[in-house]
Motif scaffolding. Sequence first.
Motif, PDB file in Angstrom:
ATOM      1  N   ALA A  62      18.186  37.252 -52.809  1.00 53.71           N
ATOM      2  CA  ALA A  62      17.657  37.676 -54.109  1.00 53.71           C
ATOM      3  C   ALA A  62      18.667  38.577 -54.825  1.00 53.71           C
ATOM      4  N   LEU A  63      19.320  39.476 -54.085  1.00 53.75           N
ATOM      5  CA  LEU A  63      20.340  40.337 -54.693  1.00 53.75           C
ATOM      6  C   LEU A  63      21.538  39.521 -55.161  1.00 53.75           C
ATOM      7  N   ASP A  64      21.933  38.509 -54.382  1.00 51.20           N
ATOM      8  CA  ASP A  64      23.061  37.652 -54.766  1.00 51.20           C
ATOM      9  C   ASP A  64      22.778  36.886 -56.052  1.00 51.20           C
ATOM     10  N   GLN A  65      21.520  36.544 -56.282  1.00 46.33           N
ATOM     11  CA  GLN A  65      21.152  35.778 -57.475  1.00 46.33           C
ATOM     12  C   GLN A  65      20.958  36.658 -58.710  1.00 46.33           C
ATOM     13  N   CYS A  66      20.995  37.967 -58.535  1.00 41.09           N
ATOM     14  CA  CYS A  66      20.788  38.877 -59.657  1.00 41.09           C
ATOM     15  C   CYS A  66      22.089  39.017 -60.450  1.00 41.09           C
ATOM     16  N   ASN A  67      22.123  38.440 -61.634  1.00 43.73           N
ATOM     17  CA  ASN A  67      23.336  38.421 -62.456  1.00 43.73           C
ATOM     18  C   ASN A  67      23.659  39.779 -63.070  1.00 43.73           C
ATOM     19  N   GLU A  68      22.706  40.702 -63.054  1.00 44.20           N
ATOM     20  CA  GLU A  68      22.920  42.008 -63.671  1.00 44.20           C
ATOM     21  C   GLU A  68      23.743  42.947 -62.799  1.00 44.20           C
ATOM     22  N   LEU A  69      24.051  42.533 -61.563  1.00 44.08           N
ATOM     23  CA  LEU A  69      24.779  43.399 -60.632  1.00 44.08           C
ATOM     24  C   LEU A  69      26.225  42.975 -60.493  1.00 44.08           C
ATOM     25  N   ASP A  70      27.125  43.966 -60.447  1.00 45.44           N
ATOM     26  CA  ASP A  70      28.496  43.646 -60.083  1.00 45.44           C
ATOM     27  C   ASP A  70      28.586  43.663 -58.553  1.00 45.44           C
ATOM     28  N   GLU A  71      29.680  43.189 -58.013  1.00 47.08           N
ATOM     29  CA  GLU A  71      29.801  43.027 -56.563  1.00 47.08           C
ATOM     30  C   GLU A  71      29.697  44.356 -55.812  1.00 47.08           C
ATOM     31  N   ASP A  72      30.281  45.409 -56.357  1.00 49.42           N
ATOM     32  CA  ASP A  72      30.232  46.714 -55.699  1.00 49.42           C
ATOM     33  C   ASP A  72      28.794  47.234 -55.624  1.00 49.42           C
ATOM     34  N   SER A  73      28.059  47.141 -56.718  1.00 46.62           N
ATOM     35  CA  SER A  73      26.656  47.574 -56.748  1.00 46.62           C
ATOM     36  C   SER A  73      25.817  46.748 -55.784  1.00 46.62           C
ATOM     37  N   ARG A  74      26.080  45.441 -55.755  1.00 46.90           N
ATOM     38  CA  ARG A  74      25.336  44.540 -54.874  1.00 46.90           C
ATOM     39  C   ARG A  74      25.517  44.948 -53.413  1.00 46.90           C
ATOM     40  N   GLN A  75      26.748  45.255 -53.020  1.00 45.68           N
ATOM     41  CA  GLN A  75      27.021  45.645 -51.634  1.00 45.68           C
ATOM     42  C   GLN A  75      26.359  46.984 -51.298  1.00 45.68           C
ATOM     43  N   LYS A  76      26.373  47.918 -52.230  1.00 44.84           N
ATOM     44  CA  LYS A  76      25.717  49.212 -52.005  1.00 44.84           C
ATOM     45  C   LYS A  76      24.215  49.039 -51.838  1.00 44.84           C
ATOM     46  N   LEU A  77      23.609  48.184 -52.661  1.00 44.66           N
ATOM     47  CA  LEU A  77      22.171  47.948 -52.561  1.00 44.66           C
ATOM     48  C   LEU A  77      21.805  47.243 -51.253  1.00 44.66           C
ATOM     49  N   LYS A  78      22.656  46.326 -50.803  1.00 45.64           N
ATOM     50  CA  LYS A  78      22.403  45.654 -49.527  1.00 45.64           C
ATOM     51  C   LYS A  78      22.440  46.657 -48.377  1.00 45.64           C
ATOM     52  N   LYS A  79      23.396  47.563 -48.431  1.00 46.31           N
ATOM     53  CA  LYS A  79      23.483  48.593 -47.392  1.00 46.31           C
ATOM     54  C   LYS A  79      22.265  49.520 -47.463  1.00 46.31           C
ATOM     55  N   GLN A  80      21.867  49.900 -48.667  1.00 47.02           N
ATOM     56  CA  GLN A  80      20.697  50.755 -48.859  1.00 47.02           C
ATOM     57  C   GLN A  80      19.439  50.072 -48.329  1.00 47.02           C
ATOM     58  N   LEU A  81      19.306  48.782 -48.587  1.00 46.33           N
ATOM     59  CA  LEU A  81      18.145  48.028 -48.117  1.00 46.33           C
ATOM     60  C   LEU A  81      18.100  48.002 -46.592  1.00 46.33           C
ATOM     61  N   LYS A  82      19.235  47.751 -45.983  1.00 49.19           N
ATOM     62  CA  LYS A  82      19.279  47.695 -44.519  1.00 49.19           C
ATOM     63  C   LYS A  82      18.933  49.054 -43.921  1.00 49.19           C
ATOM     64  N   ASN A  83      19.387  50.133 -44.552  1.00 52.37           N
ATOM     65  CA  ASN A  83      19.081  51.478 -44.060  1.00 52.37           C
ATOM     66  C   ASN A  83      17.616  51.854 -44.288  1.00 52.37           C
ATOM     67  N   LYS A  84      17.006  51.320 -45.338  1.00 47.41           N
ATOM     68  CA  LYS A  84      15.595  51.618 -45.620  1.00 47.41           C
ATOM     69  C   LYS A  84      14.658  50.868 -44.685  1.00 47.41           C
ATOM     70  N   THR A  85      15.145  49.797 -44.072  1.00 49.54           N
ATOM     71  CA  THR A  85      14.303  48.971 -43.208  1.00 49.54           C
ATOM     72  C   THR A  85      14.893  48.902 -41.809  1.00 49.54           C
ATOM     73  N   PRO A  86      14.940  50.015 -41.088  1.00 46.88           N
ATOM     74  CA  PRO A  86      15.527  49.979 -39.754  1.00 46.88           C
ATOM     75  C   PRO A  86      14.696  49.113 -38.822  1.00 46.88           C
ATOM     76  N   PHE A  87      15.369  48.434 -37.903  1.00 47.09           N
ATOM     77  CA  PHE A  87      14.644  47.625 -36.930  1.00 47.09           C
ATOM     78  C   PHE A  87      14.563  48.379 -35.617  1.00 47.09           C
ATOM     79  N   ASN A  88      13.353  48.572 -35.134  1.00 48.82           N
ATOM     80  CA  ASN A  88      13.133  49.180 -33.836  1.00 48.82           C
ATOM     81  C   ASN A  88      11.864  48.557 -33.271  1.00 48.82           C
ATOM     82  N   PRO A  89      11.990  47.716 -32.256  1.00 49.58           N
ATOM     83  CA  PRO A  89      10.810  47.014 -31.752  1.00 49.58           C
ATOM     84  C   PRO A  89       9.766  47.934 -31.114  1.00 49.58           C
TER      85      PRO A  89
END
Length: 110
Positions: A62-89
């Motif tokens: 979904a982030l890749d398909q968002c045309n309003e983002l430049d590549e740097d912003s997209r990568q920062k948001l992906k990292k932020q998303l991964k940090n907001k959703t930690p996996f711990n079983p």
Amino acid sequence: MFIRMQKRTNASNESRYVFYLVESKRNESRQPRQRYIAYLGTLPDKHTRSVWDDFLAQANEALDQCNELDEDSRQKLKKQLKNKTPFNPQHSVSEDIRKAQAKRKEQNSS
């Protein structure tokens, strides 16, 4: 832009988290206004590794398909998303989010 996470609970008391990409701006009166840009996906409170991986893949697409983002912003948001959703079983997402928020508060107060 930032990622908004909203907790939803259904009638059977099962929780899930819904993630959105949100843009924040101020209007002419200098009041903050927020606009949803994209739906990123839903993650159950208790989930397996494969569900977490599928969620991240869907959200990243979904982030890749968002045309309003430049590549740097997209990568920062992906990292932020991964940090907001930690996996711990061993824990639910709620517990992990509370721990992450407490850690950020501790870091900010230092």
